[in-house]
Design an enzyme around this catalytic site. Structure first.
Site, mmCIF file in Angstrom:
data_model
loop_
_atom_site.group_PDB
_atom_site.id
_atom_site.type_symbol
_atom_site.label_atom_id
_atom_site.label_comp_id
_atom_site.label_asym_id
_atom_site.label_seq_id
_atom_site.Cartn_x
_atom_site.Cartn_y
_atom_site.Cartn_z
ATOM 1 C CB CYS A 18 -5.036 6.172 26.496
ATOM 2 S SG CYS A 18 -5.364 7.868 27.023
ATOM 3 C CB CYS A 21 -2.511 10.556 24.476
ATOM 4 S SG CYS A 21 -2.439 10.241 26.251
ATOM 5 C CG ASP A 420 -10.309 -15.762 -11.076
ATOM 6 O OD1 ASP A 420 -11.100 -15.874 -12.031
ATOM 7 O OD2 ASP A 420 -9.072 -15.779 -11.189
ATOM 8 C CG ASP A 602 -4.858 -14.856 -9.979
ATOM 9 O OD1 ASP A 602 -5.972 -14.851 -10.538
ATOM 10 O OD2 ASP A 602 -3.879 -15.474 -10.414
ATOM 11 C CG ASP A 606 -9.822 -11.912 -10.918
ATOM 12 O OD1 ASP A 606 -10.880 -12.220 -11.482
ATOM 13 O OD2 ASP A 606 -8.830 -12.648 -10.854
#
Length: 708
Positions: A18, A21, A420, A602, A606
């Site tokens: 958990c 830990c 874009d 892309d 950008d």
């Protein structure tokens, strides 16, 4: 390794169950002087930075001193172990002795109620619990971050010692609570076992990807004396860059490479989520882990090991799973103070019932033990990371790479999407519509354009180089690309060439209606018109976003006429055109004042806007700069994945909130019931185990849950 240069080390650790830990390990390593420590219990990994690798054994020793086991370095392939896991062995061993003790509560058989018989049955279970929970509890206290094992150890030990005192002094049946001690240990082990299995399923996305790397390769070897080729089967991990491999129908492609012979249909669903095969021929790239559906090809290896696309995806998903959303920080802080607070409540419960009422000490003790056992903070610790891991895994399998839990947080709250244009809303596959030259031979213009644009990765540049391929080249002594402007170069003959948008030629002409302007020695010698097409699915995406109340914006460096035309076709509400990278930042900043902005792009130009936006989204076929600047990557450049990304993020956050509600509701309602004496320790242990499993199972629902 030189002083001051830090290297990241990753270790695989068994036994973390958990958040507490993980926090304990992090705190312990930080106290030893390790930097940027990150413990991920769901993935079973611990990472940290060191300037001297010689101190790594110290980290391993420190982790093992806390009761955990360092098994391996995580970037090695972890072999699946057969048979029962350690936690399963402990549970089944304990269950054998615990069942008769529980039966004694319902079956009136004398020997089952004998205190010596019950003591004999309880001792093996208590020994298992003492070392399993006690060791972890002790080291967690030493590390300064108490975990749930402290509560379990205190509860089971108190019941055992109380019963043992009754047996030694022959105090009678009222002092026999051996079944309580054994049941607490066994039921919590059962919960840990179920939890371990469930959490393992949440990390299935990485396991599935790693399995794709386990493969055989048919390496081609040239027979020098005969001039032919022979084939040898080897492990794909042994293939080196430059090696040639043969891939037949049905084979998993073992390496990243380029086809130099043959044609094939390839299933690339692991990258794009798209089930339809992609046709490949000589010169095309292939990715290791994808499947050759039909055909036969020979591939020259271009990347191996950590350089392959699949390895980079695995590393990206691993790193993403460690990244925590904001809510996790709150949950971590609560978990850190929760255990000490519960111990205090348990002591107050015993004190109140024994001194404040006429209740016997044995009953007061049982109520205090019930408080200890039922108040386990594991459900709270599991609530967020399990949901985030499943959400990230589901995204990766559908072709969306999200760089962490904080990115999921951001993506779920976006209310404005900025696109874009070129390569994002449009295909980026341009065709040359018109080339006009001014007092300069067209053949020379073609050669200049090809030589300049091959130095750029912009979609327009790729179209020009593809169209003018074969026109010949001229040599340059110096080449540079200016974001948002174009490419410039100095020829060996001293001439200066510039190819770019209208911005580079605005001082020479008032006609801004063309895509590319070519200058030589600051004199306009040609302009070029291109046309591209809108990407499939772009219209539907914009329509869907608008229906969900998300504002859409077009932000481009392209000219006004083209931008407004594209925006009109798609139904985009707001348009910004002819913007340089710096101006794009200003637009993103102004939109971000009142909105949470996602930027979709892309290109190199950008990258700054992707970084500045509330969250950046990039296509995988974009430039590497854009990919590294973004927090979300859409594989194969498929715009249709964007809505899935939003849906996955929203559904993941919803699952996190459901988990947190259950974890808080469970503790808030259960602790008062235990303090009031309405829950026995055995019922409390069972309820605690069930609460953990419920949280994990709810997270696993996210694998198939309908996206919103």
């Amino acid at each position: 390794m030189s002083e001051g240069i830090f290297k990241t080390v990753k270790l695989r650790v068994e036994g973390m169950t958990c958040t507490n830990c993980a926090l304990g390990i992090s705190r312990a390593l930080q106290n030893e002087g390790f930097h940027k420590v990150d413990a991920d219990f769901a993935g079973g990994e611990v990472s940290f930075e060191v300037a001297d690798e010689n101190i790594v054994p110290l980290a391993k020793k420190r982790i093992e001193s806390l009761g955990y086991r360092v098994t391996d370095v995580t970037d090695q392939v972890v072999k699946e172990k057969k048979g029962l896991s350690p936690i399963e062995k402990k549970f089944w061993f304990s269950a054998i002795f615990t069942v008769p003790l529980i039966l004694a509560m319902f079956i009136p058989v004398d020997f089952l109620h004998n205190d010596i018989f019950q003591l004999i049955l309880t001792i093996p279970v208590f020994i298992v619990g003492f070392f399993h929970f006690g060791r972890s509890a002790w080291y967690s206290i030493r590390s300064g971050v108490t975990n749930m094992d402290v509560l379990i150890f205190l509860g089971s030990t108190a019941a055992f010692i109380y019963s043992l005192i009754g047996t030694v002094y022959r105090l009678g049946h009222d002092y026999m609570f051996y079944e309580t001690s054994a049941s607490i240990i066994t039921i919590v082990l059962l919960g840990n076992m179920l939890e371990h299995r469930s959490v393992k399923k949440t990390t299935g996305a990485i396991d599935d990807l790693v399995k794709l790397q386990r493969n055989l390769a048919r390496r081609l070897i040239t027979e020098m004396h005969e001039g032919g080729e022979s084939v040898e089967e080897i492990d794909a991990a042994l293939v080196e860059k430059g090696d040639r491999v043969l891939v037949n129908t049905g084979d998993k492609i073992p390496v990243d490479g380029e086809i130099y012979w043959g044609t094939a249909s390839v299933d690339e669903s692991l990258l794009s989520g798209e089930s339809l095969p992609v046709e490949k021929q000589k010169g095309d790239k292939v990715v290791g882990g994808t499947v050759l559906v039909s055909g036969t090809i020979k591939v020259k290896t271009t990347a191996t090991g950590k350089e392959t696309v699949l390895s980079q995806i695995i590393e990206l998903v691993r790193n993403a799973q460690k990244d925590k959303p904001k809510l996790q920080n709150l949950a971590d802080k609560i978990s850190m103070i929760f255990v000490p607070a519960v111990v205090v409540l348990a002591l107050l419960t015993i004190t109140y019932w024994f001194f404040g009422t006429d209740l016997p000490f044995r009953d007061s003790l049982m109520r205090g033990i019930a408080v200890l056992v039922i108040a386990c903070p594991c459900a709270l610790g599991l609530a967020i990371p399990t949901a985030v891991v499943v959400g990230l895994g589901r995204s990766a399998k559908t072709g969306i790479l999200i760089k962490g839990g904080s990115s999921i947080d951001k993506l779920s709250s976006v209310d404005t999407v900025v696109f874009d244009k070129t390569g994002t809303l449009t295909t980026g596959k341009f065709s040359i519509k018109n080339l006009e030259c001014f007092n300069h031979p067209e053949e020379s213009v073609r050669r200049i354009l090809y030589s300049l644009e091959k130095h750029s990765s912009h979609p327009i540049a790729k179209a020009i180089t593809g169209y003018f391929k074969g026109a010949g080249e001229i040599s340059f002594s110096e080449v540079g690309e200016q974001k948002g402007m174009g490419v410039s170069a100095t020829g060996a003959d001293g001439n200066v060439y510039v190819a770019g948008s209208y911005n580079v030629a605005s001082h020479l002409t008032g006609d801004d209606s063309h895509n590319v302007y070519l200058l030589m020695n600051d004199r306009l010698i040609a302009w070029l018109d291109l046309e591209d097409e809108i990407k499939p699915g772009a219209r539907q995406l914009i329509s869907t976003l608008k229906k969900k109340g998300i504002k859409t914006v077009l932000l481009s460096g392209d000219r006004k006429q083209r931008c407004e035309s594209i925006a009109g076709e798609l139904g985009i509400e707001e348009v910004y055109y002819e913007k340089l990278p710096g101006e794009k930042l200003e637009v993103i900043d102004s939109l971000g004042v009142d909105s949470k902005v996602a930027m979709i792009g892309d290109g190199i130009n950008d990258a700054p806007a992707l970084t500045r936006a509330f969250i950046g989204v990039s296509m995988s076929d974009a430039t590497q700069v854009a990919v590294k600047s973004a927090e979300v990557i859409l594989l194969k450049g498929d715009l249709g994945l964007l809505e899935k990304a939003f849906g996955t993020a929203r559904t993941t956050v919803r699952t996190v909130k459901e988990n947190l509600f259950w974890a808080f509701f469970y503790n808030v309602s259960a602790i008062p019931l235990a303090m009031a004496g309405l829950l026995t320790p055995i019922v409390a242990a069972f309820a605690m185990a069930v609460s953990d499993v419920i949280v994990v199972l709810n997270s696993l629902r996210l694998k198939r849950r309908r996206l919103r």
